[in-house]
Design an enzyme around this catalytic site. Structure first.
Site, mmCIF file in Angstrom:
data_model
loop_
_atom_site.group_PDB
_atom_site.id
_atom_site.type_symbol
_atom_site.label_atom_id
_atom_site.label_comp_id
_atom_site.label_asym_id
_atom_site.label_seq_id
_atom_site.Cartn_x
_atom_site.Cartn_y
_atom_site.Cartn_z
ATOM 1 N N ASP A 260 6.320 1.917 9.189
ATOM 2 C CA ASP A 260 6.453 0.748 8.333
ATOM 3 C C ASP A 260 6.390 -0.469 9.250
ATOM 4 O O ASP A 260 6.632 -0.368 10.457
ATOM 5 C CB ASP A 260 7.753 0.773 7.522
ATOM 6 C CG ASP A 260 7.658 -0.162 6.315
ATOM 7 O OD1 ASP A 260 6.726 -1.010 6.291
ATOM 8 O OD2 ASP A 260 8.497 -0.079 5.398
HETATM 9 C C1 BGC Z 1 7.192 -2.662 3.453
HETATM 10 C C2 BGC Z 1 6.019 -1.726 3.237
HETATM 11 C C3 BGC Z 1 4.735 -2.517 3.301
HETATM 12 C C4 BGC Z 1 4.661 -3.225 4.635
HETATM 13 C C5 BGC Z 1 3.412 -4.045 4.827
HETATM 14 C C6 BGC Z 1 7.037 -3.481 4.697
HETATM 15 O O1 BGC Z 1 8.032 -4.446 4.787
HETATM 16 O O2 BGC Z 1 8.389 -1.910 3.508
HETATM 17 O O3 BGC Z 1 6.147 -1.054 2.022
HETATM 18 O O4 BGC Z 1 3.652 -1.669 3.098
HETATM 19 O O5 BGC Z 1 5.778 -4.107 4.758
HETATM 20 O O6 BGC Z 1 3.401 -5.140 3.997
#
Ligand code: BGC
Length: 743
Positions: A260
């Site tokens: 993530d």
């Molecule tokens: C989120 C993800 C997301 C990523 C990119 C993160 O903060 O938890 O679900 O895909 O950011 O935007």
């Protein structure tokens, strides 16, 4: 002659050695991977393991190996951002279709619609040049406070697992990889970067890992996103036991594990903990985000140094690089990848259809619905969500749409007639949708909006209230959970006050989570809509007017009170966790400051309501229709490794409709482990049945789906004996039962 033959064979060997198998679209992917790997330098292998911009990871330009373009997900393609920052790029051609939220898709209980969703949304990703869509998400909705529940697929692992598979299959058929998130236990937003989840081995397997495993086994998902939180003291983006132990070795998954954004914390753990692509790592605080060199990422220079010094063996690097190459050949260099399409008519149709089937009719007193607008002269529409765009806000799933049809617009075209006048009163104000920022709304504004709505109510002969949640911070939004089980912005008091003035009151709510309804007895009808995307208004109006008969059913239990949820009786420890507990540091020397204990164990959602004998407000699987259905006598036989159940469903009402049939299994009396009273193990949805028409649904339950996880043997086990299969219209509405003997 011998010499010539030798020369020829040498020349042939040289030719085959240099033949660029990795570029041959017809060569098997594993050969392409190994060939590419054999040509890459250490530095090139390192470079494909981490971001080169906010949403891309590098290819190998020297070899013509393409990069991976990623984007959020999961309800449509996110607005284009700048290469190096979170600021929007201000493109003028990146407006897309917002599809309904995943809770809505799940509420359809319709696998075909899941396939249609995956197909349609992946076409939009392909058109925008994306190879990986960041979604869908199958974290379990164990608490209605979870700010991201709207992006997930409800409280039941079987339902989530079954519904996510067709989405992934059809998206990946288009050459767009899904990145299933967030693996695993990312079930709250409070302290999401630093909460360590303590969960029993059995609950981990049966509840939290289950939908991910199904996606691996049945949909062969290409990429998975590690979650921020920790499990057993290690971050899930590089958790050896989870990612290498369970996901890669035990499940045999061959895809690439993507962190993530900002979820990587340490090079050694990233190297050995099963991470393949590091994304979004934050700066060290000394430099601006845009200047933070991607070479400073944990899996970049620091990792390369350890490889070059021989402190980490080359196989560790090769293994990761092979997984990334595999992903590239499956997507950006996949000859079957589609060109895609953005904002096609077919996509809007899919959006509307999914929305219509996902809306759940929760109450309909005295046939209030479908609405015959000609019976009313003055309809008052109250509520901010009648006009607000609900595709904005929410965090990473926010979307920039070409257009959204609001309920108010659709009501105007579908309800208003020469005899029927529609008026609008906002009723309350929630403020802008700003991520990570609670907008303070001046209470005097709300007082005057409320008075205006109550005044207007005196003139109306019908009120349609359109409210619920929005995607503001601490509503349905990333990085914050809800703070109360009540409807926000004073809506409950407003609804009660409206009902006293005009009892002809229809309530429509949007939102990803259940909520308290003190006003329920005063409402004549209630529809819950989740989030419906670009075609929200049309989908809602079609249901209200009966153009489409509702057939959605709840993927989550609606409790009367927050305290009724199974975890709630265990207090803070069970949610949102406690901070004053001492735990040993992990191998990287980190000590998570919040510990949460999943004390309700496997008794999540309806499993817990059954165990605690608590009556929900609306049970899991519940949803009304404008018609009625009768269930025939079911039959169930064991055929090899499967139980095959058949049941006839007849439309006994006056209008055409579809019915969702749910099969719950109850374990034999001689079971060797404690089991929930019943668990969903199968479901089916009829086609649109005309009045009087029947359809026989055949539902297959593999014997292995009856298994429980045995914590002593660390294995799945199926007890033999007599299982009772309940054929039900909801978790609380069993229509038929049939017993089946499992050897
Ligand atoms: C989120 C993800 C997301 C990523 C990119 C993160 O903060 O938890 O679900 O895909 O950011 O935007």
């Amino acid at each position: 002659m011998k010499k010539i033959l030798t020369l020829l064979s040498l020349a042939f060997a040289a030719m085959t050695a240099t033949a660029q198998v990795y570029l041959d679209p017809n060569a098997p992917i594993e050969e392409r991977v190994q060939d590419a790997l054999s040509r890459m330098t250490t530095h090139e292998k390192i470079k494909i393991l981490h971001a080169q911009s906010k949403f891309t990871s590098a290819g190998v330009p020297r070899l013509g190996i393409r990069q991976l373009n990623m984007d959020d997900g999961p309800h449509g393609v996110r607005e284009e951002l700048e290469w190096n920052t979170w600021s929007v790029a201000r493109w003028t051609n990146d407006s897309i279709v917002a599809f309904p939220s995943l809770t809505c898709l799940t509420a359809t209980w319709n696998r075909d619609l899941s396939a249609l969703y995956g197909h349609s949304v992946s076409e939009e990703f392909a058109f925008r040049g994306k190879d990986i869509m960041l979604g869908p998400g199958v974290n379990i909705q164990r608490t209605p406070m979870n700010g991201r529940a709207f992006e997930y697929m409800g409280e039941d692992p079987f339902l989530a697992g079954e519904m996510v598979v067709p989405y992934i299959q059809s998206a990946q058929k288009n050459g767009v990889a899904c990145c299933l998130k967030h693996f695993v236990l990312n079930d709250q937003e409070i302290d999401r970067f630093n909460v360590n989840v303590n969960v029993s081995e059995r609950a981990m397997r049966e509840i939290y890992l289950f939908p991910f495993k199904r996606a691996v086994d049945k949909a062969h998902v290409y990429t998975i996103m590690g979650s921020y939180n920790l499990w057993n003291g290690d971050h899930c983006c590089h958790n050896d036991a989870l990612l290498n132990g369970i996901l890669k070795k035990e499940w045999g998954w061959d895809g690439a594990l993507v962190s993530d954004w900002g979820g990587t914390t340490n090079t050694m753990q990233a190297a050995y903990g099963g991470l393949d692509i590091e994304m979004g790592t934050y700066t060290d605080g000394k430099v601006k985000e845009a200047q933070h060199g991607y070479s400073a990422y944990y899996l970049a220079d620091p990792f390369e140094k350890l490889i070059n010094e021989g402190k980490i063996p080359m196989e560790v690097l090769d293994e990761k690089a092979a997984r990334v190459l595999r992903t590239i050949f499956r997507t950006s260099m996949n000859p079957q990848k589609v060109i895609g399409f953005q904002c096609s008519e077919a996509h809007y149709d899919a959006c509307r259809q999914i929305g219509e089937e996902g809306i759940v009719l929760l109450k309909n007193e005295k046939g209030m619905l479908p609405l015959d607008a000609s019976r009313y002269k003055r309809i008052l529409v109250v509520g901010e969500n009648a006009t607000r765009s609900l595709t904005q806000g929410g965090g990473s799933s926010e979307l920039k749409t070409l257009y959204d049809v609001s309920p108010w617009e659709a009501f105007n075209s579908q309800l208003s007639t020469a005899n029927c006048q529609l008026t609008l009163a906002q009723g309350y104000k929630s403020g802008r949708s700003v991520y990570d920022h609670v907008d303070k709304v001046d209470s005097s504004i709300n007082d005057s909006l409320r008075s205006a709505a109550l005044e207007a109510a005196k003139q109306a002969d019908l009120i349609i209230f359109v409210g619920g949640f929005n995607k503001n911070h601490k509503q349905d939004c990333e990085n914050g959970d809800r703070e109360s089980y009540d409807l926000p912005f004073g809506q409950s008091a407003l609804i009660s006050a409206l009902a006293k003035i005009q009892p002809n009151l229809i309530i429509v709510t949007f939102g990803g989570n259940p909520y308290a309804m003190p006003w329920l007895p005063q409402a004549k009808a209630l529809l819950h809509c989740w989030y419906l995307g670009s075609e929200a208004g049309d989908a809602l109006a079609n249901i209200l007017t009966g153009k489409v008969n509702p057939s959605g059913k709840l993927p989550v239990t609606f409790a009367k009170r927050l305290e009724d949820y199974p975890y709630a009786k265990f207090g803070q420890e069970a949610y949102p966790g406690i901070t004053d507990v001492k735990v040993p540091a992990n191998s990287a020397g980190e000590v998570p400051h919040r510990q949460v204990y999943y004390k309700e164990d496997i008794y999540v959602g309806y499993r817990g309501f059954d165990k605690d004998k608590v009556q929900p407000l609306f049970p899991f699987g519940f949803g009304l229709s404008y018609t009625t259905f009768a269930y025939g006598k079911p039959t169930a036989t064991v055929q090899g490794d499967n139980i095959v159940l058949s049941v006839a469903v007849t439309n006994t009402g006056k209008v055409a409709g579809k019915e969702v049939v749910q099969i719950y299994a109850s374990a034999p009396a001689n079971k060797s482990l404690p089991k929930p009273q019943k668990e969903l193990k199968g479901f089916g949805k009829t086609r649109l049945l005309a009045p009087g028409e029947s359809e026989t649904l055949t539902i297959t339950i593999p014997r292995s789906d009856l298994a429980s996880w045995n914590e002593s043997t660390h294995q799945w086990q199926v007890d033999g004996g007599t299982y009772t299969l309940s054929v039900a219209a909801s978790a609380a509405d069993v229509r038929q039962k049939v017993n089946v003997n499992i050897p």
